[in-house]
Design a protein around this motif. Sequence first.
Motif, mmCIF file in Angstrom:
data_model
loop_
_atom_site.group_PDB
_atom_site.id
_atom_site.type_symbol
_atom_site.label_atom_id
_atom_site.label_comp_id
_atom_site.label_asym_id
_atom_site.label_seq_id
_atom_site.Cartn_x
_atom_site.Cartn_y
_atom_site.Cartn_z
ATOM 1 N N TYR A 168 0.839 -1.194 0.000
ATOM 2 C CA TYR A 168 0.000 0.000 0.000
ATOM 3 C C TYR A 168 0.875 1.246 0.000
ATOM 4 O O TYR A 168 1.981 1.242 0.537
ATOM 5 N N GLU A 169 0.361 2.301 -0.586
ATOM 6 C CA GLU A 169 1.081 3.570 -0.612
ATOM 7 C C GLU A 169 1.393 4.021 0.812
ATOM 8 O O GLU A 169 0.559 3.896 1.708
ATOM 9 N N GLN A 170 2.600 4.544 1.005
ATOM 10 C CA GLN A 170 2.992 5.038 2.317
ATOM 11 C C GLN A 170 2.558 6.489 2.468
ATOM 12 O O GLN A 170 2.860 7.341 1.642
ATOM 13 N N LYS A 171 1.823 6.743 3.551
ATOM 14 C CA LYS A 171 1.337 8.082 3.850
ATOM 15 C C LYS A 171 1.561 8.367 5.328
ATOM 16 O O LYS A 171 1.771 7.441 6.124
ATOM 17 N N PRO A 172 1.530 9.640 5.728
ATOM 18 C CA PRO A 172 1.713 9.950 7.151
ATOM 19 C C PRO A 172 0.501 9.510 7.978
ATOM 20 O O PRO A 172 -0.608 9.357 7.462
ATOM 21 N N ASN A 176 -1.997 4.521 8.564
ATOM 22 C CA ASN A 176 -1.199 4.031 7.443
ATOM 23 C C ASN A 176 0.009 3.246 7.932
ATOM 24 O O ASN A 176 0.369 2.222 7.332
ATOM 25 N N GLN A 180 0.821 -0.617 6.914
ATOM 26 C CA GLN A 180 2.104 -1.092 6.402
ATOM 27 C C GLN A 180 2.589 -2.297 7.223
ATOM 28 O O GLN A 180 3.073 -3.294 6.668
ATOM 29 N N LYS A 257 -4.044 1.753 -3.143
ATOM 30 C CA LYS A 257 -4.388 2.895 -2.308
ATOM 31 C C LYS A 257 -4.879 2.391 -0.954
ATOM 32 O O LYS A 257 -5.795 1.580 -0.902
ATOM 33 N N GLU A 260 -8.297 5.216 4.275
ATOM 34 C CA GLU A 260 -7.905 6.436 4.967
ATOM 35 C C GLU A 260 -8.707 6.694 6.231
ATOM 36 O O GLU A 260 -8.444 7.658 6.949
#
Length: 378
Positions: A168-172, A176, A180, A257, A260
């Motif tokens: 999955y995309e790494q986000k702050p 998230n 991960q 994605k 969220e």
Amino acid sequence: MGLFLLWFFFGIGILIQAIYLLVIFGKAAFYAGNKSPSTSKNEEGVTVVICAHNEFLNLKTLIPRLFEQDYPVFDVMIVNDRSTDSTKRLLEKMMESYPKLRSVTIKYTPTHVTAKKYALTLGIKVAKHDVILLTDADCLPETNQWIRKMTAPVRNQEKTFAVGFSGYEQKPGFLNNWIQFETLLTGLYYISFGLWKKPFMGIGRNLCYRKDFFMNVKAFKGLWHIEGGDDDLFINQYASGRNTAIVLDPEANTISKPKETRKEYLIQKKRHLSVGKYYSGEDKRKIGLYSFSHALFWLGGLGLLIYVGLVHSWEHFSVVFGIILLRSFLITLIFKAAEKKIQGTKPPKNIWMLDFLYLGYFWILGTISHQAKDIQWK
């Protein structure tokens, strides 16, 4: 007696955890095998199959990326499953620009089957090529070598299945970071056991097999009534050490994605975890033994810290605390090495803390998912 049981549980937890971390997970974390070859002798045709329900925005990004793949013979089949957005119009327009793009539209799903399996079966049935490569509409290939490397074991090594990783995309943010961690732990399960020739699951976001095999075994026979499991239960039934290859190469990965919000994430994980009860007994033990020993370690360790602290036995306190620190260091080391090997990216932050929180996550959400009856794909 109480003190003896605490030491006993703690000791059993340490032993089993050491085997999983050093031996089983270490197989993936420190894997020394060669990456999948960038070139191959047999460039057999491949059909990429994607099931999509109201995925207009994702398909608008995904389809052009798929046709950037560095592979000579492939086409893309989009199964438009009961979409009510502009998916159909988008596909009609894009098929004018991409001659190798095809689609089939599903207007309704029969009552005795589940939507995702029905859509997937129809897409594979009309696929042009025998080598089938699966992903989801909200996934993107990490590189233009995805098709070549993910299908190489099926094309060149006479394997029935090729199992890949999808991150999955790494986000702050904490959510998230947790995603991960949990995704990497899941990857360690099926990649490690696959490398030990004991495969038991795969993920539909990055999975390859042959159409002929899929049709010959009557696809999802016995699984139609289960919402989900079009990937892991199918692999669980038919994969073996001889017919399955693990593709451990960051260039062969896909990326999705992440959810969220906590609500969206919990709905997704409840769907994923709900199919675990249908695994074979042996494969349930592969996951259950780790989680059980994980609980024994933490509950036994914390119980001992409280007990010996109350009686001021500081030597014993130091021993238990030292073992907990040592394991925290070890799991951090394993996860960092695995993240580099599997994805080639930065590992999650505060792995030791996430590992402790996993204690509640697995047993609470796992129990809820096991009993859930309201699971849906879309």
